[in-house]
Design a protein around this motif. Structure first.
Motif, PDB file in Angstrom:
ATOM      1  N   TRP A  22       0.838  -1.209   0.000  1.00 21.21           N
ATOM      2  CA  TRP A  22       0.000   0.000   0.000  1.00 21.21           C
ATOM      3  C   TRP A  22       0.864   1.246   0.000  1.00 21.21           C
ATOM      4  O   TRP A  22       0.570   2.219  -0.689  1.00 21.21           O
ATOM      5  CB  TRP A  22      -0.944   0.003   1.198  1.00 21.21           C
ATOM      6  N   TYR A  23       1.929   1.221   0.792  1.00 24.09           N
ATOM      7  CA  TYR A  23       2.818   2.390   0.837  1.00 24.09           C
ATOM      8  C   TYR A  23       3.463   2.665  -0.516  1.00 24.09           C
ATOM      9  O   TYR A  23       3.759   3.813  -0.846  1.00 24.09           O
ATOM     10  CB  TYR A  23       3.909   2.205   1.890  1.00 24.09           C
ATOM     11  N   TRP A  26       1.459   5.176  -2.834  1.00 30.53           N
ATOM     12  CA  TRP A  26       1.288   6.590  -2.489  1.00 30.53           C
ATOM     13  C   TRP A  26       2.574   7.370  -2.750  1.00 30.53           C
ATOM     14  O   TRP A  26       3.650   6.807  -2.843  1.00 30.53           O
ATOM     15  CB  TRP A  26       0.870   6.746  -1.042  1.00 30.53           C
ATOM     16  N   ASN A  29       4.759   9.184   2.335  1.00 25.64           N
ATOM     17  CA  ASN A  29       4.079   8.392   3.350  1.00 25.64           C
ATOM     18  C   ASN A  29       4.350   8.909   4.753  1.00 25.64           C
ATOM     19  O   ASN A  29       5.446   9.373   5.064  1.00 25.64           O
ATOM     20  CB  ASN A  29       4.532   6.933   3.257  1.00 25.64           C
ATOM     21  N   TYR A  30       3.328   8.806   5.567  1.00 27.74           N
ATOM     22  CA  TYR A  30       3.393   9.156   6.981  1.00 27.74           C
ATOM     23  C   TYR A  30       3.044   7.908   7.773  1.00 27.74           C
ATOM     24  O   TYR A  30       2.224   7.105   7.333  1.00 27.74           O
ATOM     25  CB  TYR A  30       2.375  10.248   7.313  1.00 27.74           C
ATOM     26  N   TYR A  31       3.661   7.754   8.945  1.00 24.64           N
ATOM     27  CA  TYR A  31       3.347   6.596   9.784  1.00 24.64           C
ATOM     28  C   TYR A  31       3.194   7.066  11.212  1.00 24.64           C
ATOM     29  O   TYR A  31       3.976   7.876  11.704  1.00 24.64           O
ATOM     30  CB  TYR A  31       4.463   5.550   9.699  1.00 24.64           C
ATOM     31  N   ILE A  48       9.019   1.408   4.580  1.00 25.17           N
ATOM     32  CA  ILE A  48       8.048   2.376   4.071  1.00 25.17           C
ATOM     33  C   ILE A  48       8.755   3.300   3.081  1.00 25.17           C
ATOM     34  O   ILE A  48       9.545   4.163   3.471  1.00 25.17           O
ATOM     35  CB  ILE A  48       7.415   3.192   5.223  1.00 25.17           C
ATOM     36  N   LEU A  51       9.170   7.647   3.126  1.00 24.01           N
ATOM     37  CA  LEU A  51       8.674   7.995   4.458  1.00 24.01           C
ATOM     38  C   LEU A  51       9.011   9.448   4.755  1.00 24.01           C
ATOM     39  O   LEU A  51      10.173   9.844   4.762  1.00 24.01           O
ATOM     40  CB  LEU A  51       9.295   7.076   5.509  1.00 24.01           C
TER      41      LEU A  51
END
Length: 67
Positions: A22-23, A26, A29-31, A48, A51
């Motif tokens: 999924w990452y 996009w 990405n934010y976590y 990720i 990130l």
């Protein structure tokens, strides 16, 4: 995903490896997580792509989080 803080390797194996697809879809990405993530920064960076930001609990060890 986890009710108790889990070791970085377990987080990587049972969560991040499955979420990675999924990452990859996009842009940036934010976590974020309710648990302290200061000891998982490298695992997050490794799994990720792109990130941009990590949101962590206010109870983290800031020195470890910056490395």
């Amino acid at each position: 995903m986890f009710s108790q803080p889990c070791p970085p390797a377990m987080h990587e194996e049972f969560a991040l490896k499955h979420e990675k697809r999924w990452y990859e879809k996009w842009g940036l990405n934010y976590y974020g997580c309710y648990e302290p993530l200061h000891h998982k920064v490298e695992v997050l960076r490794r799994n990720i792509p792109r990130l941009r930001r990590i949101s962590m609990s206010p109870f983290i060890d800031f020195d470890k989080a910056e490395t």
